[in-house]
Structure formats: C-alpha cells, structure tokens
Write an enzyme that holds these catalytic residues in place. Sequence first.
Site, short mmCIF file in Angstrom:
data_model
loop_
_atom_site.label_atom_id
_atom_site.label_comp_id
_atom_site.label_asym_id
_atom_site.label_seq_id
_atom_site.Cartn_x
_atom_site.Cartn_y
_atom_site.Cartn_z
N ASP A 71 0.89 -1.18 -0.04
CA ASP A 71 -0.11 0.22 0.13
C ASP A 71 0.95 1.29 -0.15
OD1 ASP A 71 0.93 -0.46 2.55
OD2 ASP A 71 -0.90 -0.75 3.42
N ASN A 140 -7.89 -2.72 14.25
CA ASN A 140 -9.60 -2.81 13.82
C ASN A 140 -9.79 -4.01 12.75
OD1 ASN A 140 -8.58 -1.68 11.49
ND2 ASN A 140 -9.89 0.25 11.31
N HIS A 142 -7.78 -4.21 10.30
CA HIS A 142 -7.22 -4.13 8.64
C HIS A 142 -6.18 -4.91 8.30
CE1 HIS A 142 -5.24 -0.27 10.30
NE2 HIS A 142 -4.09 -1.20 9.87
N GLU A 147 -9.97 -1.26 5.33
CA GLU A 147 -10.57 -0.88 6.51
C GLU A 147 -11.88 -1.74 6.70
OE1 GLU A 147 -9.08 0.63 8.72
OE2 GLU A 147 -7.61 1.94 7.70
#
Length: 257
Positions: A71, A140, A142, A147
């Site tokens: 990313d 969370n 990800h 996400e």
Amino acid sequence: MTPPIELWICKTPEDLARHGAAFLRRQIQSRPRVNLSCATGATPVAAYSELAQWASQNPNSLHHVHWFHLDEYVGMSSRDPRSYAAYIQRHVLDPLLVPTENAHLWRGDAASPQDECTRYDTAIRDNGGIDCQILGLGMNGHIGFNEPDTPLDSRCHVVALTPCTLSHNAIHLEGGAMPTHAMTAGIATILEARRILMLVSGAKKAAAINRFFTAEISSEFPASFLRNHAHVTVMADAAAIAGHDQDWKGIRIHEAE
Ligand code: F6R
C-alpha cells in the site's frame, strides 16, 4: 475443507523477527523465481533486518526475488521519507541490495490514483502473482489499508483513511501535509497470494488477534477473510496472545524455539 491456520508463538519480539525471517528465507529458497509482497509498519522491520543480515552472508541469494508492497499514501512520492515506497527502500531494497528491475513500487504521486491501482494490479498479474504476502494486523482488523467494510472482491483500490488508522500512523506522518487517502492491494488481491505470513507483535494487538481467530468471517473485521485461505501462517509474540486460553478453532498451534 480449508486446512488449519498455522500459529507460531514466539517468546519475544526478537524471536518473532528471527522466525519471520527464517520463514521468508524458506520461501526465497523454494522457487527459481519468487514474488514477495511486503507490509510496512513497525512489526516487520526487525524481520526484514534479520533477512538482510542473512543476505549479506549469502551473496547472490536474492537475485531471483521480486519485491512488491501492499500500500501507499495518495500524493506521496517515493522521495518523501514518510512514503511507504521510502520505507521499503530503507528497510528492504537498500539493505538487501535489490536491483531496481526487481523492485515494483507503488507510485503514490501518480496523477491518477485509480489508474495507478489498475497499473499495480496488472503488474502483479503480469509478473505471475504474489508467492508470499507479508502482512501486519491492524487493531480494527485492517490488512493493508483494507478497513472494516471493505468487500471481499476488492482489488487494488483507493481508500479514505479513517481517524483510527491516521492516529495509529500519526507519529510516522509528521513533517508534511497529512494524507487523506491511500492506495492498497484489495482483499481479493491479498487472498490471491499463494502463501500469507502475518506477523503480530505486542500486547496492544491481543484483542485484535483474539478477534482474528474467533470473529465471524466478514468485512466487519477484514483480516477474518484470511481464515478461508489455504496457506496462512501467523507468527505472534507472547505479548500478543497473552491472556487468551487459546481455545481457538481451526488453528494448529506451535511453540517456536
Ligand atoms: C502496512 C499495512 C498495515 C499494517 C498494520 C499494522 O503496509 O498495510 O496494515 O500492517 O497497520 O501496523 P504495525 O505493524 O505498525 O502495527
């Protein structure tokens, strides 16, 4: 039926780095041409450094390895030290003496982020796909910048950064304008990797790793999608799994020496 996830429990972060690097070495030595895709973030840094140490003692051991990364922030050129391309340069390409033609970096400053996503998906495919995807685990759930609520069929795509991710990454983003978007390999792109290595370190990840092993498989906790992949190895240090009775289903647990 999907084979169980292999979970290796390493006593310390140093052991995690050593075992992570050994796993990568086995991948590197397993084929005449290997495509590795690297996560950035804090967790894999020490494993990359262990790998570099091995490579320095084993010249020519990496000529067949091609390097991708997961990313990148939208708008950041690889010359910006905060970019993930710069991180990969610093922690992977420079220490491992990777020739330019073996590095396949996202162009964060591409004029069209959408076109850059298409280009990156195509580059992965045209190079024969990813043999081993290295991942970290977001608190969370990800993976990459996927996400919660990212769909299973997502390919390389642009995402708006959430306040949670921005605050986790804030310390690495000082010294310039805050990015608002990122480009990431999608869930489908990640799941197409032939093998996945997820590294998890520290007590702050304990709740996330428990959720990884117990949550329903859904986009609410994107990492849960990995549980449907046939070749996933998770390596975690003791702090990351502390406090759990490890009564996790579909997991084969090993104590790493
Ligand atoms: C990095 C990335 C992220 C991180 C995750 C964990 O390329 O894609 O998903 O892997 O946020 O980050 P650390 O290792 O810093 O806890």
